[in-house]
Design a protein around this motif. Structure first.
Motif, mmCIF file in Angstrom:
data_model
loop_
_atom_site.group_PDB
_atom_site.id
_atom_site.type_symbol
_atom_site.label_atom_id
_atom_site.label_comp_id
_atom_site.label_asym_id
_atom_site.label_seq_id
_atom_site.Cartn_x
_atom_site.Cartn_y
_atom_site.Cartn_z
ATOM 1 N N THR A 10 44.922 39.339 43.590
ATOM 2 C CA THR A 10 45.369 38.932 42.258
ATOM 3 C C THR A 10 46.703 38.211 42.384
ATOM 4 O O THR A 10 47.625 38.694 43.049
ATOM 5 N N GLN A 42 48.475 43.475 36.753
ATOM 6 C CA GLN A 42 47.674 42.299 36.422
ATOM 7 C C GLN A 42 46.275 42.398 37.025
ATOM 8 O O GLN A 42 45.301 41.926 36.428
ATOM 9 N N TYR A 44 44.386 45.029 37.278
ATOM 10 C CA TYR A 44 43.538 45.820 36.377
ATOM 11 C C TYR A 44 43.276 45.084 35.064
ATOM 12 O O TYR A 44 42.168 45.130 34.524
ATOM 13 N N ARG A 45 44.282 44.397 34.558
ATOM 14 C CA ARG A 45 44.082 43.650 33.309
ATOM 15 C C ARG A 45 43.043 42.556 33.479
ATOM 16 O O ARG A 45 42.214 42.340 32.585
ATOM 17 N N ASP A 46 43.077 41.868 34.604
ATOM 18 C CA ASP A 46 42.113 40.794 34.844
ATOM 19 C C ASP A 46 40.686 41.307 34.879
ATOM 20 O O ASP A 46 39.738 40.545 34.651
ATOM 21 N N ARG A 47 40.510 42.588 35.181
ATOM 22 C CA ARG A 47 39.166 43.159 35.316
ATOM 23 C C ARG A 47 38.770 44.018 34.125
ATOM 24 O O ARG A 47 37.769 44.735 34.163
ATOM 25 N N GLY A 48 39.570 43.959 33.067
ATOM 26 C CA GLY A 48 39.234 44.687 31.851
ATOM 27 C C GLY A 48 39.593 46.159 31.875
ATOM 28 O O GLY A 48 39.103 46.928 31.035
ATOM 29 N N PHE A 49 40.456 46.571 32.810
ATOM 30 C CA PHE A 49 40.846 47.971 32.909
ATOM 31 C C PHE A 49 42.365 48.117 32.814
ATOM 32 O O PHE A 49 42.972 48.904 33.550
ATOM 33 N N GLY A 50 42.973 47.387 31.899
ATOM 34 C CA GLY A 50 44.410 47.501 31.704
ATOM 35 C C GLY A 50 44.787 48.876 31.177
ATOM 36 O O GLY A 50 43.952 49.620 30.646
ATOM 37 N N ARG A 53 43.761 49.799 27.416
ATOM 38 C CA ARG A 53 42.364 50.131 27.188
ATOM 39 C C ARG A 53 42.017 51.500 27.765
ATOM 40 O O ARG A 53 41.359 52.323 27.110
ATOM 41 N N GLU A 57 40.889 54.251 24.972
ATOM 42 C CA GLU A 57 39.450 54.477 24.943
ATOM 43 C C GLU A 57 39.022 55.733 25.695
ATOM 44 O O GLU A 57 37.977 56.311 25.380
#
Length: 300
Positions: A10, A42, A44-50, A53, A57
């Motif tokens: 990343t 970044q 994790y954020r790029d992969r939808g796991f920021g 969330r 969730e």
């Protein structure tokens, strides 16, 4: 690799915080570590796991639990820093490990300013409702002490320079637990206090010697949870002088909970001095015998 941690590196670009330019326009070591943290987040954020969330969730707290870095070059306040975080093998299945590099441009060429590793864990304290994502199945712990239980034996407060503080909320995350960057700040603070106690405060060395602090390595490892407004006891000692230009020091942090001492973090730093101004600005300073004797007080 899971969808949370695939093998792709990343890339991240950022600048050091202005508050880190404490002497001239040189940036202090903790700003390097913050930029390494940013690069890992970044990923994790790029992969939808920021972290936002995961927390809202599933009640999972993404927590940076360790950095170990070498700092081969300076960063200045206006530098744009290019960071790259690459997943790396980890012996602990509950943690994600990254190699991180930071570079800046000097005379049109990339120059490394940080090389090292950052580790991440996922925490859901007891009583948390919600199920973690399938990608994190079996990897979420209720307390940081559960990451490496064999590495956290019953603790005793080791001897050395002792500083006690009440853990403030700016050092915490998710409303309660002291976070990695809080311990990075603690490492910087306890060195500052140690030097002042030994009669070689940063201000004195700057005004009398034209020397500024220079850190070439730092490491912090979280061992167990520490909580908002607990009393944190930080012990610092200087272990050695390296080639008359650097000293190595060790930090250990503890809380007393339910009548027992809990070792919550450990760290180390390699620290020296650079010349602050004049024709030799930026050069490494050689520590004289008086300075070395003051530093080694805790090792005697």
């Amino acid at each position: 690799m899971t969808a949370v941690l695939d093998a792709r590196p990343t890339s991240y670009r950022g600048r050091p915080r202005y508050e880190g330019a404490n002497i001239g326009t040189w940036v202090g070591f903790k700003q390097f570590v913050y930029l390494a943290e940013d690069a890992v987040l970044q990923h994790y954020r790029d992969r939808g796991f920021g972290p936002d969330r995961l927390f809202h969730e599933a009640g999972v707290q993404l927590s940076i639990v360790e950095h170990s870095v070498r700092l081969p070059g300076p960063v200045f306040v206006d530098d744009e820093v290019h960071a790259e975080a690459t997943p790396a093998p980890s012996a602990n299945g509950s943690e994600d490990c990254f190699t991180v590099t930071l570079t800046v441009e000097r005379h049109g060429q990339p120059v490394p300013v940080l090389k090292g590793r950052v580790r991440v864990a996922f925490v859901a304290p007891a009583g948390t409702t919600g199920a973690p994502p399938a990608e994190l199945a079996g990897r979420v712990v209720p307390d940081l002490a559960d990451l490496r239980p064999s590495a956290v034996p019953p603790a005793t407060l080791r001897s050395g320079f002792l500083w006690t503080e009440t853990i403030p909320y700016p050092y915490c995350q998710f409303s309660d637990r002291m976070q990695h960057s809080g311990y990075v700040r603690d490492l910087e603070e306890v060195v500052h206090r140690y030097l002042a106690a030994r009669g070689i405060s940063i201000r004195r060395m700057l005004t009398e010697r034209n020397w500024i602090p220079a850190v070439t390595r730092s490491q912090v490892r979280l061992l167990a949870d520490a909580h908002l407004e607990e009393e944190l006891h930080t012990v610092f000692t200087v272990d050695d002088i390296v080639k008359d230009i650097m000293f190595t020091g060790r930090m250990d942090c503890y809380v007393v909970r339910d009548g027992r001492i809990v070792h919550t973090a450990t760290g180390s730093i390699t620290h020296g001095y650079g010349v602050a101004g004049g024709p030799d600005a930026g050069q490494v300073a050689t520590m004289d015998a008086q300075t070395q004797a003051a530093l080694l007080w805790s090792a005697s």
